[in-house]
Motif scaffolding. Structure first.
Motif, PDB file in Angstrom:
ATOM      1  N   ASP A  39      -1.970  -9.372  -5.774  1.00 28.03           N
ATOM      2  CA  ASP A  39      -3.035  -8.430  -6.102  1.00 28.03           C
ATOM      3  C   ASP A  39      -2.724  -7.035  -5.577  1.00 28.03           C
ATOM      4  O   ASP A  39      -3.127  -6.040  -6.168  1.00 28.03           O
ATOM      5  CB  ASP A  39      -4.375  -8.919  -5.554  1.00 28.03           C
ATOM      6  CG  ASP A  39      -4.913 -10.099  -6.355  1.00 28.03           C
ATOM      7  OD1 ASP A  39      -4.475 -10.279  -7.511  1.00 28.03           O
ATOM      8  OD2 ASP A  39      -5.771 -10.826  -5.827  1.00 28.03           O
ATOM      9  N   SER A  40      -1.979  -6.938  -4.476  1.00 28.99           N
ATOM     10  CA  SER A  40      -1.633  -5.630  -3.910  1.00 28.99           C
ATOM     11  C   SER A  40      -0.645  -4.875  -4.799  1.00 28.99           C
ATOM     12  O   SER A  40      -0.535  -3.658  -4.709  1.00 28.99           O
ATOM     13  CB  SER A  40      -1.045  -5.798  -2.510  1.00 28.99           C
ATOM     14  OG  SER A  40       0.169  -6.527  -2.570  1.00 28.99           O
ATOM     15  N   GLN A  41       0.075  -5.567  -5.676  1.00 31.65           N
ATOM     16  CA  GLN A  41       1.059  -4.937  -6.551  1.00 31.65           C
ATOM     17  C   GLN A  41       0.464  -4.532  -7.900  1.00 31.65           C
ATOM     18  O   GLN A  41       1.095  -3.821  -8.661  1.00 31.65           O
ATOM     19  CB  GLN A  41       2.229  -5.890  -6.806  1.00 31.65           C
ATOM     20  CG  GLN A  41       3.023  -6.211  -5.562  1.00 31.65           C
ATOM     21  CD  GLN A  41       4.065  -7.267  -5.846  1.00 31.65           C
ATOM     22  OE1 GLN A  41       3.756  -8.320  -6.423  1.00 31.65           O
ATOM     23  NE2 GLN A  41       5.295  -6.989  -5.460  1.00 31.65           N
ATOM     24  N   ARG A  42      -0.736  -4.979  -8.188  1.00 31.15           N
ATOM     25  CA  ARG A  42      -1.342  -4.696  -9.491  1.00 31.15           C
ATOM     26  C   ARG A  42      -1.917  -3.287  -9.523  1.00 31.15           C
ATOM     27  O   ARG A  42      -2.322  -2.744  -8.513  1.00 31.15           O
ATOM     28  CB  ARG A  42      -2.444  -5.704  -9.794  1.00 31.15           C
ATOM     29  CG  ARG A  42      -1.908  -7.113  -9.953  1.00 31.15           C
ATOM     30  CD  ARG A  42      -3.012  -8.076 -10.297  1.00 31.15           C
ATOM     31  NE  ARG A  42      -2.518  -9.412 -10.411  1.00 31.15           N
ATOM     32  CZ  ARG A  42      -1.999  -9.933 -11.516  1.00 31.15           C
ATOM     33  NH1 ARG A  42      -1.920  -9.213 -12.602  1.00 31.15           N
ATOM     34  NH2 ARG A  42      -1.569 -11.171 -11.528  1.00 31.15           N
ATOM     35  N   VAL A  43      -1.948  -2.699 -10.727  1.00 36.96           N
ATOM     36  CA  VAL A  43      -2.498  -1.362 -10.937  1.00 36.96           C
ATOM     37  C   VAL A  43      -3.638  -1.482 -11.933  1.00 36.96           C
ATOM     38  O   VAL A  43      -3.506  -2.129 -12.973  1.00 36.96           O
ATOM     39  CB  VAL A  43      -1.415  -0.409 -11.489  1.00 36.96           C
ATOM     40  CG1 VAL A  43      -1.992   0.948 -11.773  1.00 36.96           C
ATOM     41  CG2 VAL A  43      -0.249  -0.313 -10.534  1.00 36.96           C
ATOM     42  N   ARG A  44      -4.772  -0.867 -11.628  1.00 35.78           N
ATOM     43  CA  ARG A  44      -5.928  -0.936 -12.520  1.00 35.78           C
ATOM     44  C   ARG A  44      -5.622  -0.179 -13.813  1.00 35.78           C
ATOM     45  O   ARG A  44      -5.094   0.930 -13.788  1.00 35.78           O
ATOM     46  CB  ARG A  44      -7.148  -0.351 -11.834  1.00 35.78           C
ATOM     47  CG  ARG A  44      -8.404  -0.565 -12.628  1.00 35.78           C
ATOM     48  CD  ARG A  44      -9.619  -0.228 -11.777  1.00 35.78           C
ATOM     49  NE  ARG A  44     -10.811  -0.602 -12.467  1.00 35.78           N
ATOM     50  CZ  ARG A  44     -11.425  -1.767 -12.345  1.00 35.78           C
ATOM     51  NH1 ARG A  44     -10.941  -2.667 -11.529  1.00 35.78           N
ATOM     52  NH2 ARG A  44     -12.517  -2.039 -13.012  1.00 35.78           N
TER      53      ARG A  44
END
Length: 60
Positions: free
Chosen positions: A19-24
């Motif tokens: 989740d820390s690597q995802r971009v909105r």
């Protein structure tokens, strides 16, 4: 000749993201002839955007 990969093999080789690597994802829409990000709308305009109904017209 086309080589097909089994779905289970393709899913196994797909990269996994924390989740820390995802971009909105930023959503843009056309308003009055130009494009704007929905996040820049005021609260009322964001509510109107969320109430929109999308449709496809049949060919005449």
């Amino acid at each position: 000749m086309q080589t097909l990969i089994a779905p289970d093999v393709a899913a196994a080789s797909a990269p996994k993201l924390d989740d820390s690597q995802r971009v909105r994802c930023e959503i843009w829409t056309r308003v009055m002839g130009y494009h704007r990000p929905v996040a820049s709308f005021n609260t009322g305009k964001q509510g109107e955007f969320n109430e929109r109904r999308f449709f496809v017209e049949r060919r005449a």
